[in-house]
Design an enzyme around this catalytic site. Structure first.
Site, mmCIF file in Angstrom:
data_model
loop_
_atom_site.group_PDB
_atom_site.id
_atom_site.type_symbol
_atom_site.label_atom_id
_atom_site.label_comp_id
_atom_site.label_asym_id
_atom_site.label_seq_id
_atom_site.Cartn_x
_atom_site.Cartn_y
_atom_site.Cartn_z
ATOM 1 N N GLU A 185 62.840 -47.826 9.287
ATOM 2 C CA GLU A 185 63.979 -46.803 8.629
ATOM 3 C C GLU A 185 63.450 -46.705 7.072
ATOM 4 O O GLU A 185 64.273 -46.777 6.236
ATOM 5 C CB GLU A 185 65.205 -47.480 8.661
ATOM 6 C CG GLU A 185 65.769 -47.501 10.131
ATOM 7 C CD GLU A 185 67.079 -48.090 10.382
ATOM 8 O OE1 GLU A 185 67.901 -48.041 9.170
ATOM 9 O OE2 GLU A 185 67.406 -48.073 11.452
ATOM 10 N N GLU A 193 65.674 -49.013 17.962
ATOM 11 C CA GLU A 193 67.485 -49.206 17.889
ATOM 12 C C GLU A 193 68.029 -47.876 18.189
ATOM 13 O O GLU A 193 67.572 -46.904 17.825
ATOM 14 C CB GLU A 193 67.916 -49.262 16.226
ATOM 15 C CG GLU A 193 67.254 -50.885 15.690
ATOM 16 C CD GLU A 193 67.702 -51.087 14.477
ATOM 17 O OE1 GLU A 193 68.809 -50.235 13.937
ATOM 18 O OE2 GLU A 193 66.789 -51.753 13.578
#
Length: 436
Positions: free
Chosen positions: A217, A322
């Site tokens: 991320e 995720e």
């Protein structure tokens, strides 16, 4: 749904004239109580056929003087083409999957319980995270890695996914100017030895084929290892880390570049370090923001479709390290569509984040999504998609220009202490000339 069968009655016309009357009754379809649903004599309709015929057509003549009567044929009933629903079918084959169930030994223990909840469907993917508080964490100096290594080595067809921070104090809210300086130091090679230590530890634990999600991320604002303050230094830093870890004897690592879905703080394509040091292109994709339908999650800039298109253009498999529910609550439509999306695009692996508000097993607030996830994956057999081997030739690193140092102070000059943050933006220390 099977098309309904209509009863067609053709009644003969009685014509009274001189000496002749004709009446014909043709009955189409099964008689009452015979040949209905479930009757083994009537084959099930072929869903691909365009018409349905009626094998039990019965003709019952009315006793009249024998005459020629015109032949009447029951009309064919067109059946619309039936498309299978765009949802995964329970118990079928699919890509390898797992769930994040905790970083430490408890996460390992939960794997078997989660599998039992899924009716024995085996989780092929174990997923854990290294802490990012200190450099010793990033070097793998944590006891729970041993438990994950044992789980991985129990079966040859398992894979271990390990998220690796790129900086210590990774969730400490470090400001951009400090992140920029840390990225430049990393690009210059100052932190290489920490990642060499991690690679050596994983090889010693006999998990040299671990999938490493480095600096996940990076397109957001949450982590100290974010890319936004200096994308060029971030990419050079990534390349140094991969080169350092690949140089360790015995390693077979694969490196997963995983942004979050959407643009976030910066477009994640600006952070992509190049095909030579990336083996997998992943995406963390939760059901957010509030009110965004799944189609928009697919079509938004840097969204799900852009992700698979980018990976295809670069010849890389995709992954979803995720994913899960979030801002839209117990969203059955998201769960149904996301599972169908992964069945269609066949990622190398996916791991659901299983805690509230994202999860399905340990989160009671998502009952509808939980039932659907369980019904689809219960008893599922795993098919591993083909994937090119990890690259083993270290890439040539782009030379990093040296960071300019502050000029030395002239004689008869007293330095002024303005604080680290002010001096960073000014480009060095200032001093007060005593001979003015």
């Amino acid at each position: 749904m099977a098309p309904q069968r209509e009863r067609v009655r053709v009644r003969g016309l009685v014509v009274g004239a001189v000496a002749m009357a004709v009446s014909a009754v043709l009955v189409s379809g099964p008689a009452a109580g015979v040949g209905g649903a479930g009757d083994p004599r009537i084959p099930a309709p072929d869903p691909t056929a365009s018409v349905v015929t009626f094998p039990d057509l019965v003709q019952r003549p009315v006793p009249v003087p024998p005459v020629l009567a015109p032949s009447v044929t029951a009309p064919s009933v067109p059946v619309p083409a039936v498309r299978p629903p765009a949802v995964p079918v329970p118990g079928t084959q699919g890509p390898p999957f797992g769930a994040f169930l905790g970083s430490d030994e408890r996460g390992v223990a939960h794997m078997e319980q989660f599998s039992h909840w899924l009716g024995g469907a085996e989780l092929r993917v174990g997923h854990t995270y290294l802490p990012g508080n200190h450099w010793s964490d990033i070097e793998g100096d944590v006891r729970f890695l041993e438990a994950w290594a044992r789980w991985r080595n129990e079966k040859d067809d398992r894979m271990l996914v390990l998220n690796v921070p790129l900086q210590e104090r990774n969730e400490a809210g470090v400001p951009d100017h400090e992140v920029r300086e840390l990225l430049r130091r990393g690009a210059a090679g100052e932190f290489d030895h920490h990642f060499r230590a991690l690679a050596e530890r994983l090889v010693r634990l006999k998990v040299p084929d671990t999938i490493l999600v480095l600096g996940w991320e990076m397109n957001g604002v949450t982590y100290t290892h974010r890319c936004g303050p200096d994308p060029e230094s971030w990419k050079t830093y990534w390349n140094r880390i991969v080169t350092t870890m690949r140089a360790v004897p015995g390693q077979e690592f694969r490196f997963d570049f995983t942004p979050s879905r959407g643009r976030d703080a910066v477009p994640w394509t600006q952070c992509y370090p190049g095909d030579d040091t990336v083996d997998i292109i992943g995406m963390d994709s939760y059901d957010q923001p509030a009110g965004m339908p799944f189609d928009e999650q697919v079509e938004e800039p840097y969204g799900l479709q852009a992700h698979v298109d980018f990976a295809k253009a670069h010849g890389k498999p995709v992954s979803y390290p995720e994913w899960g529910l979030f801002r839209n609550g117990d969203n059955l439509e998201y769960m149904r569509r996301m599972l169908a999306w992964m069945d269609k695009h066949k990622p190398l692996y996916n791991t659901l984040t299983d805690y509230c508000p994202h999860g399905v097993w340990r989160c009671d607030q998502n009952p509808a999504s939980s039932r659907h996830y369980r019904s689809v994956l219960s008893g599922r057999e795993v098919v591993f998609p083909p994937v090119p081997p990890a690259l083993s030739v270290p890439p040539v690193l782009t030379p990093v220009p040296p960071v300019p140092t502050a000029p030395s102070h002239p004689k008869k000059c007293s330095p002024l202490d303005l604080g680290i943050s002010v001096e960073f933006w000014l480009g060095g220390k200032f001093c007060l000339r005593s001979d003015w």
